[in-house]
Every structure is written in C-alpha cells, then in structure tokens.
Design an enzyme around this catalytic site. Sequence first.
Site, PDB file in Angstrom:
ATOM      1  N   LYS A 113       0.572  -1.308   0.176  1.00 49.01           N
ATOM      2  CA  LYS A 113      -0.182   0.122  -0.236  1.00 49.01           C
ATOM      3  C   LYS A 113       0.496   1.511  -0.418  1.00 49.01           C
ATOM      4  O   LYS A 113       1.625   1.395   0.882  1.00 49.01           O
ATOM      5  CB  LYS A 113      -0.612  -0.179   1.751  1.00 49.01           C
ATOM      6  CG  LYS A 113      -2.027   1.007   0.878  1.00 49.01           C
ATOM      7  CD  LYS A 113      -2.994   0.822   2.401  1.00 49.01           C
ATOM      8  CE  LYS A 113      -3.736   2.155   2.396  1.00 49.01           C
ATOM      9  NZ  LYS A 113      -4.959   1.320   3.261  1.00 49.01           N
ATOM     10  N   GLY A 126      -0.937   8.510  -5.634  1.00 46.03           N
ATOM     11  CA  GLY A 126      -0.524   6.621  -5.441  1.00 46.03           C
ATOM     12  C   GLY A 126       0.628   6.782  -4.229  1.00 46.03           C
ATOM     13  O   GLY A 126       0.835   5.524  -3.779  1.00 46.03           O
ATOM     14  N   ARG A 176       0.917  -5.141   3.470  1.00 44.85           N
ATOM     15  CA  ARG A 176      -0.417  -5.077   4.188  1.00 44.85           C
ATOM     16  C   ARG A 176      -0.793  -7.037   3.954  1.00 44.85           C
ATOM     17  O   ARG A 176      -0.871  -7.893   2.677  1.00 44.85           O
ATOM     18  CB  ARG A 176      -1.619  -5.053   4.156  1.00 44.85           C
ATOM     19  CG  ARG A 176      -2.357  -5.115   4.642  1.00 44.85           C
ATOM     20  CD  ARG A 176      -3.602  -4.128   4.843  1.00 44.85           C
ATOM     21  NE  ARG A 176      -4.470  -4.033   2.777  1.00 44.85           N
ATOM     22  CZ  ARG A 176      -5.165  -2.940   2.551  1.00 44.85           C
ATOM     23  NH1 ARG A 176      -5.071  -1.801   3.385  1.00 44.85           N
ATOM     24  NH2 ARG A 176      -5.805  -2.744   1.691  1.00 44.85           N
ATOM     25  N   ASP A 254     -15.968  -0.431  -0.513  1.00 43.31           N
ATOM     26  CA  ASP A 254     -14.936  -0.640  -1.268  1.00 43.31           C
ATOM     27  C   ASP A 254     -14.150  -1.286   0.311  1.00 43.31           C
ATOM     28  O   ASP A 254     -12.768  -1.655   0.170  1.00 43.31           O
ATOM     29  CB  ASP A 254     -14.239   0.263  -1.938  1.00 43.31           C
ATOM     30  CG  ASP A 254     -14.571   1.483  -1.222  1.00 43.31           C
ATOM     31  OD1 ASP A 254     -15.589   1.858  -0.852  1.00 43.31           O
ATOM     32  OD2 ASP A 254     -13.324   2.097  -0.856  1.00 43.31           O
ATOM     33  N   ASP A 264      -9.056  -1.694   5.710  1.00 44.82           N
ATOM     34  CA  ASP A 264      -8.691  -0.418   5.271  1.00 44.82           C
ATOM     35  C   ASP A 264      -9.408   0.761   6.640  1.00 44.82           C
ATOM     36  O   ASP A 264     -10.405   1.417   6.018  1.00 44.82           O
ATOM     37  CB  ASP A 264      -9.772   0.175   3.662  1.00 44.82           C
ATOM     38  CG  ASP A 264      -8.747   0.352   2.512  1.00 44.82           C
ATOM     39  OD1 ASP A 264      -7.503   0.105   2.944  1.00 44.82           O
ATOM     40  OD2 ASP A 264      -9.461  -0.199   1.907  1.00 44.82           O
TER      41      ASP A 264
HETATM   42  P1  AMP Z   1      -9.284   4.296   1.119  1.00 49.66           P
HETATM   43  O1  AMP Z   1      -9.995   5.868   1.506  1.00 49.66           O
HETATM   44  O2  AMP Z   1      -8.073   4.721   1.531  1.00 49.66           O
HETATM   45  O3  AMP Z   1     -10.000   3.580   1.388  1.00 49.66           O
HETATM   46  O4  AMP Z   1      -9.308   4.621  -1.078  1.00 49.66           O
HETATM   47  C1  AMP Z   1     -10.612   4.813  -1.599  1.00 49.66           C
HETATM   48  C2  AMP Z   1      -9.836   5.086  -3.185  1.00 49.66           C
HETATM   49  O5  AMP Z   1      -9.188   5.649  -3.023  1.00 49.66           O
HETATM   50  C3  AMP Z   1      -9.444   4.056  -3.415  1.00 49.66           C
HETATM   51  O6  AMP Z   1      -9.870   3.180  -4.554  1.00 49.66           O
HETATM   52  C4  AMP Z   1      -7.918   4.602  -3.483  1.00 49.66           C
HETATM   53  O7  AMP Z   1      -7.040   3.551  -4.022  1.00 49.66           O
HETATM   54  C5  AMP Z   1      -8.431   6.000  -3.995  1.00 49.66           C
HETATM   55  N1  AMP Z   1      -6.841   6.018  -3.229  1.00 49.66           N
HETATM   56  C6  AMP Z   1      -6.605   6.916  -1.659  1.00 49.66           C
HETATM   57  N2  AMP Z   1      -6.052   7.397  -1.207  1.00 49.66           N
HETATM   58  C7  AMP Z   1      -5.226   7.239  -2.870  1.00 49.66           C
HETATM   59  C8  AMP Z   1      -3.701   8.354  -3.299  1.00 49.66           C
HETATM   60  N3  AMP Z   1      -3.071   8.760  -2.493  1.00 49.66           N
HETATM   61  N4  AMP Z   1      -3.714   8.308  -4.464  1.00 49.66           N
HETATM   62  C9  AMP Z   1      -4.774   7.494  -5.181  1.00 49.66           C
HETATM   63  N5  AMP Z   1      -5.707   7.076  -5.054  1.00 49.66           N
HETATM   64  C10 AMP Z   1      -5.809   6.699  -3.452  1.00 49.66           C
HETATM   65 MG    MG Z   2     -10.139   1.141   0.559  1.00 53.86          MG
END
Ligand code: AMP
Ligand code: MG
Length: 487
Positions: A113, A126, A176, A254, A264
Amino acid sequence: MHRLESLPFTSHYASLGADFGARLDPDGYEDARLVAFNPDVARLIGLDPNQAERSEMALFCGGAWLPTSSQPFAQVYAGHQFGGWSWRLGDGRGLLLGELTGSDGRGYDLHLKGAGLTPWSRMGDGRAVLRSTLREFIGGEALAALGIPSTRSLAFAVSSQPVQRESVEPGAMLLRLARTHIRFGSFEYFTHNQMPEQRDRLLSHVLERHFPETVGLSLAEGAAHFFRHAVASTAQMIAGWQSVGFVHGVMNTDNMSILGESFDFGPYAFLDAYDPEACPNHSDPQGRYRFSNQPAVGFWNLKCLAAALLPTLAKDDAIAALEDYATLYQVAWETRFAARLGFRRPSELSTSLAQAWLSLLTQNRADFHFCFRRLSLSSSAPDPELQDQIADSVALESWWQDWRQALSASGDDDETLNSRLDAVNPLYLPRSWILQEAIDAASSGDFRPVRDLLHRSQNPYAEIPGAAVYSRPPAPSQACSELSCSS
Ligand code: AMP
Ligand code: MG
C-alpha cells in the site's frame, strides 16, 4: 522457512485477466528504511523472521525490490462511499503482490500500500504517508490480538520522499496481509457495470480459493453458501468491534472484506470515554460511521453485496441470509460482553448487566477499557479508581451488588474469576494519543516507540514493566477527538 527471494507467490487473482485489474510494477523507494517488522506475520507466511536483517527487506517493503514470483497487480473495484455510489475506484495506490499459503493452511494475499500511481489513482498521488501507515499497521495487530479478524502487516517502511497532504509528510509503504483483497465493492463493480460474466468468474474464483467445501455445488448454491458466510462473518466482526470500542471510521463498501476481516480502517479509533455517538472521522459530519451505527451500516453494506450477487444468488437465499444478521450479531455481542464481565456463558442476566454497565459508563463518560480492567480489582467493593471514573456512586454500588451476586452463582473463587477477567479485558490498546506519540517519534527518526507500541498491541492483557502510563485513561491534554481522513 523461506528466504525473501524464494517466497512462493501465486497469481490466481491476476490470472483472471485485464477486466479485473492491471499488471503493474511498484514505483519504489530506493531509500526505504524499515520502521517496524512483524515476526508473527513472517512466521505465518513461512518467511524466516531473520530476513528482516537483510537490506532487501527494507527495499521489498519500499517497493524497490521484489521476489521473482511476485507479479504485482492493481485490482479494480467500485463501492458505496458514505451511501453514494462510486462506479470506479480500484487500487489507486496499492498493488496485490500475489497469494501465499499460510502455515495454518489458509490462503493469504500480500499487498503493498502506497506503491505509486495506477490507472485508478484519479486525482491522487499513489502514495501513503507515515502517519496513516503506522496507524494501520498497529490497528491490525491490536484487533488480531483481541481476537477480532483483521488484515495484518508484515512490515512498513518510510522514505525521505515528501508527500503532500494537509502538510508535507514522509511517504511510507505497508506490506499488508489479508485473507483476501476482494471487497464487497469488487462484486458491485462488475454488476453495476453490466459485466455479469466477469462477476460470476470472480465468484467462482472466491469459491475455489476460499470455500473448497463448495466443490460440486452449482454456482447458485455456492453463491448462497458464500453469502451466508459473508453475513455471519460480518456480524461477528462488528460485534467484536463493539465489544472493544473500535470505530472503523470509513465503512464504505469498498472497505469491507468479503471474508469478514477488519479492512482499510482509515481514521479509526479505540474509544477512551465510552460514547456511543463517537465519530472520529472529521470527514463524516453526519456521523454515518459513528460507533453506535456500525452494526446497522454492516447490514446496509451486506444488502449492497446481496444486490451485486443477484441473480446468481437467488433472491430467497439472499433474504434468508440477511434475516439471520441481527441474531448472529446479537449472539456474538452477548457472548463477548458476558466474557468481559466474567461469565462463562451469556444469559439474560449477563446481557442485562452488560447493558446496565454500558449505560453507567455512558452517563458518567467513564473510560471504557480502564473500567473493564478495574473489575478484577473489585471483588469486595468497587475499586477506588472505578469510583473516580463513575461519579454516580449510588448507581455504581447498586450495579456492583447485582454483578457480584450474579457471578457468585458460578461458584468460582475470586482468584479464578479475576484471572478470567484479566484474560479478556485488555490493559493496552492503541489509543489515539498513543498512536500520535509513536507517529511524532517516528517522524523524527526514532522508531523505538513504534516497536514498543507494536509489542504492547500484540500482548494486550498482561502487565508490561514500565508501561503503566499506556494502560490509563488519557490526561485531558492527551485526548484526541477527531482524525483526518487523508492518508
Ligand atoms: P481509501 O479511503 O484509502 O479506502 O481509498 C478510497 C479510494 O481512493 C481507493 O480507490 C484508493 O485506492 C484511492 N486512494 C486513496 N488515496 C489515494 C492516493 N493518495 N492516491 C491514489 N489513490 C488513492
Ligand atoms: Mg479503501
């Protein structure tokens, strides 16, 4: 025990093909430094824990070196976020490195991650930052040690490469471990994008990999079996959260594992004062994911999963499974709280005592974990520290009398009873202020506090010399109320 380079990854998910994600290498940190390593997880995946000493381990965790068997793959998925539909999410910063078989014979995924841009990064960079990576690493270990299924981590690394959030923060990556990285939103993606054939292939993949008992069944029967398992494991996981005061923070579909592992957890928190309305995520002003709402959100999310599995999953099978949710949740809740009060098994009496105890804690804004732990010091009268927490002394005394009387029916002597209480009521949890202390130290290059915190989180029940301060309620200056969702 494997050396790093001989970790035998398989790529069953990646072999599903381009409709399911994209083959992609990590954008690694060449300067990665290992902040913490988890020998327990290493042993679980058959990796020799001594491999942590090798420079390749830090590079592996920083995405700059990979065993040859790993074929990294960004997974596609969708999801309901805060109740609204997002049709295309996917791994925007994570990569599935492959699957491994654990020493327990079960299948596991290893995922990196913070590994850089993917086709699903949207406006993101990313990356993941040290703060959220450390929190996820520790949170998973704490939940697992408390007997609640959770993703865990092998290690995490930090880089000097800056990452912009509300302010500039150090970049980090997390290795992870999860039973699966398939989410409720993985099924939703295919169904709501009119890809039923791919949805059924995903279902067959899940059955083959995780439900060998369904061999020989029709896909519809397999779907019913899988969905019943999803309902039961989700209900039990959330009852576990409620019993340890854990607020996940972002229960979007998700972020829900189809195998009922805590997954998550973003701006999560373990409660200090017992407040059912606690909502640590400051991006959730309506309190959708507040502590008291988690069981209902679990059910709502399961309905989304059911809808995504129709019509392969028969409607009647979906309804029958969903109808069991409330009972499964209640039984798990009653069992966990009965144990926390020292009862061998739940009964109507243990449940009403648990409810009365939680009302006492709520009304007095008493510290949840501290009060449970002081029960073992309350054999002949409520412990003085308990009396400090619960100002309503009349109500405390009356509850205590009822509780002791109910316990006396067990016939156990005080010593037996107290050691049973101490074995289920933790001393050490990663409270928000404690996580912040470790984050501040790690940000300035001192990794010792993270490693100590890891040790306490993995060993929450027995006293650790010198760690008394971490078992107490936070001082007013240490209380943290809300957490940033950015990670
Ligand atoms: P999360 O809130 O971490 O569960 O992420 C929700 C969505 O946003 C998922 O599709 C993640 O891969 C994407 N995401 C979260 N943070 C980033 C980031 N810094 N760069 C790219 N995608 C992100
Ligand atoms: Mg997520």
